[in-house]
Design an enzyme around this catalytic site. Structure first.
Site, PDB file in Angstrom:
ATOM      1  N   LYS A  11       0.815  -1.219   0.000  1.00  0.00           N
ATOM      2  CA  LYS A  11       0.000   0.000   0.000  1.00  0.00           C
ATOM      3  C   LYS A  11       0.855   1.279   0.000  1.00  0.00           C
ATOM      4  O   LYS A  11       2.058   1.235   0.268  1.00  0.00           O
ATOM      5  CB  LYS A  11      -0.923  -0.022   1.224  1.00  0.00           C
ATOM      6  CG  LYS A  11      -1.931  -1.165   1.200  1.00  0.00           C
ATOM      7  CD  LYS A  11      -2.917  -1.035   2.357  1.00  0.00           C
ATOM      8  CE  LYS A  11      -3.930  -2.161   2.350  1.00  0.00           C
ATOM      9  NZ  LYS A  11      -4.952  -1.985   3.415  1.00  0.00           N
ATOM     10  N   TYR A  51     -12.427  -2.054  -3.572  1.00  0.00           N
ATOM     11  CA  TYR A  51     -12.893  -2.234  -2.193  1.00  0.00           C
ATOM     12  C   TYR A  51     -14.411  -2.092  -2.076  1.00  0.00           C
ATOM     13  O   TYR A  51     -14.920  -1.763  -0.998  1.00  0.00           O
ATOM     14  CB  TYR A  51     -12.220  -1.218  -1.265  1.00  0.00           C
ATOM     15  CG  TYR A  51     -10.826  -1.615  -0.807  1.00  0.00           C
ATOM     16  CD1 TYR A  51     -10.626  -2.750  -0.021  1.00  0.00           C
ATOM     17  CD2 TYR A  51      -9.712  -0.829  -1.111  1.00  0.00           C
ATOM     18  CE1 TYR A  51      -9.359  -3.100   0.436  1.00  0.00           C
ATOM     19  CE2 TYR A  51      -8.441  -1.185  -0.662  1.00  0.00           C
ATOM     20  CZ  TYR A  51      -8.276  -2.327   0.112  1.00  0.00           C
ATOM     21  OH  TYR A  51      -7.027  -2.667   0.569  1.00  0.00           O
ATOM     22  N   ASN A 114      -1.987   0.350   6.727  1.00  0.00           N
ATOM     23  CA  ASN A 114      -1.450  -0.893   7.288  1.00  0.00           C
ATOM     24  C   ASN A 114      -0.582  -1.691   6.310  1.00  0.00           C
ATOM     25  O   ASN A 114      -0.459  -2.899   6.414  1.00  0.00           O
ATOM     26  CB  ASN A 114      -2.579  -1.744   7.886  1.00  0.00           C
ATOM     27  CG  ASN A 114      -3.588  -2.203   6.850  1.00  0.00           C
ATOM     28  OD1 ASN A 114      -3.507  -1.805   5.698  1.00  0.00           O
ATOM     29  ND2 ASN A 114      -4.522  -3.049   7.255  1.00  0.00           N
ATOM     30  N   HIS A 117      -2.280  -5.436   1.720  1.00  0.00           N
ATOM     31  CA  HIS A 117      -3.588  -6.091   1.620  1.00  0.00           C
ATOM     32  C   HIS A 117      -3.351  -7.516   1.139  1.00  0.00           C
ATOM     33  O   HIS A 117      -2.459  -7.751   0.321  1.00  0.00           O
ATOM     34  CB  HIS A 117      -4.483  -5.371   0.598  1.00  0.00           C
ATOM     35  CG  HIS A 117      -5.686  -6.180   0.211  1.00  0.00           C
ATOM     36  ND1 HIS A 117      -6.833  -6.203   0.979  1.00  0.00           N
ATOM     37  CD2 HIS A 117      -5.901  -7.035  -0.826  1.00  0.00           C
ATOM     38  CE1 HIS A 117      -7.702  -7.032   0.414  1.00  0.00           C
ATOM     39  NE2 HIS A 117      -7.159  -7.549  -0.673  1.00  0.00           N
ATOM     40  N   GLU A 128      -9.887 -10.842  -7.146  1.00  0.00           N
ATOM     41  CA  GLU A 128      -8.920  -9.745  -6.945  1.00  0.00           C
ATOM     42  C   GLU A 128      -7.736  -9.872  -7.911  1.00  0.00           C
ATOM     43  O   GLU A 128      -7.234  -8.858  -8.397  1.00  0.00           O
ATOM     44  CB  GLU A 128      -8.454  -9.728  -5.491  1.00  0.00           C
ATOM     45  CG  GLU A 128      -9.571  -9.304  -4.543  1.00  0.00           C
ATOM     46  CD  GLU A 128      -9.144  -9.226  -3.086  1.00  0.00           C
ATOM     47  OE1 GLU A 128      -9.982  -8.857  -2.253  1.00  0.00           O
ATOM     48  OE2 GLU A 128      -7.973  -9.529  -2.768  1.00  0.00           O
TER      49      GLU A 128
HETATM   50  P1  CMP Z   1      -7.331  -4.534   4.003  1.00  0.00           P
HETATM   51  O1  CMP Z   1      -6.845  -5.862   4.421  1.00  0.00           O
HETATM   52  O2  CMP Z   1      -6.766  -3.930   2.777  1.00  0.00           O
HETATM   53  O3  CMP Z   1      -8.929  -4.587   3.849  1.00  0.00           O
HETATM   54  C1  CMP Z   1      -9.757  -3.474   4.064  1.00  0.00           C
HETATM   55  C2  CMP Z   1      -9.009  -2.297   4.605  1.00  0.00           C
HETATM   56  O4  CMP Z   1      -9.807  -1.335   5.246  1.00  0.00           O
HETATM   57  C3  CMP Z   1      -8.081  -2.758   5.714  1.00  0.00           C
HETATM   58  O5  CMP Z   1      -7.018  -3.533   5.190  1.00  0.00           O
HETATM   59  C4  CMP Z   1      -7.676  -1.442   6.323  1.00  0.00           C
HETATM   60  O6  CMP Z   1      -6.662  -0.794   5.613  1.00  0.00           O
HETATM   61  C5  CMP Z   1      -8.959  -0.648   6.162  1.00  0.00           C
HETATM   62  N1  CMP Z   1      -9.643  -0.522   7.450  1.00  0.00           N
HETATM   63  C6  CMP Z   1     -10.178  -1.511   8.180  1.00  0.00           C
HETATM   64  N2  CMP Z   1     -10.695  -1.013   9.327  1.00  0.00           N
HETATM   65  C7  CMP Z   1     -10.471   0.323   9.301  1.00  0.00           C
HETATM   66  C8  CMP Z   1     -10.749   1.380  10.192  1.00  0.00           C
HETATM   67  N3  CMP Z   1     -11.385   1.175  11.353  1.00  0.00           N
HETATM   68  N4  CMP Z   1     -10.357   2.618   9.837  1.00  0.00           N
HETATM   69  C9  CMP Z   1      -9.722   2.849   8.659  1.00  0.00           C
HETATM   70  N5  CMP Z   1      -9.431   1.864   7.764  1.00  0.00           N
HETATM   71  C10 CMP Z   1      -9.790   0.620   8.099  1.00  0.00           C
END
Ligand code: CMP
Length: 140
Positions: A11, A51, A114, A117, A128
């Site tokens: 990311k 998403y 984070n 993904h 995906e």
């Molecule tokens: P990912 O595994 O890419 O799948 C969905 C994404 O939404 C997740 O990782 C996070 O980056 C994001 N996400 C999930 N929960 C939250 C949250 N509470 N606030 C902001 N982003 C979130």
């Protein structure tokens, strides 16, 4: 265990900090093979389409803005039980809950930013992968 393929995305928070190589080393050290990879700049609409399952969540707009804020590296990982293995290597979504040594424990900045993904199941992995890659681009 069966050989699987899963979609991974490095990311914007990680590409901005030049962490692609360090994150790829974690995948390879765990026995996952990177069989396709490209660095791309998503638009907010493309991130939203990817998403779409999270459309109703309160963080959806913030997530789409973030994913379009800098380049991402989309990749396909292949290996035995690759979907679950990748999720182990990534660690929990919230880095505060991620086990030591995982990508998110070491590199993620917050639950939103984070670093990676990974697909969560075989059907989503297939969808995906097809979002980012044609069959010709998967070189196992
Ligand atoms: P990912 O595994 O890419 O799948 C969905 C994404 O939404 C997740 O990782 C996070 O980056 C994001 N996400 C999930 N929960 C939250 C949250 N509470 N606030 C902001 N982003 C979130």
């Amino acid at each position: 265990m069966a050989i699987e393929r899963t979609l991974s995305i490095i990311k914007p928070d990680a590409t901005k900090r030049n962490l692609t190589g360090k994150i790829n080393a974690k995948f390879e050290d765990a026995g996952l093979r990177i069989i396709a990879q490209k660095r791309i700049q998503l638009t907010k609409d493309q991130a939203g389409e990817f998403y779409a399952v999270h459309k109703e969540r309160p963080f959806y707009d913030e997530l789409c803005e973030f994913m379009a804020s800098a380049p991402v590296v989309a990749q396909v990982l292949e290996g035995e039980g690759a979907i679950a293995k990748n999720r182990e290597v990534m660690g929990a979504t919230n880095p505060a809950d991620a086990e030591a040594g995982t990508i998110r424990a070491e590199f993620a900045e917050s639950v939103g930013e984070n670093s990676v993904h990974g697909s969560d199941a075989p059907d989503t992995a297939a969808d995906e992968i097809a979002y980012f890659f044609s069959g010709l681009e998967l070189v196992g």
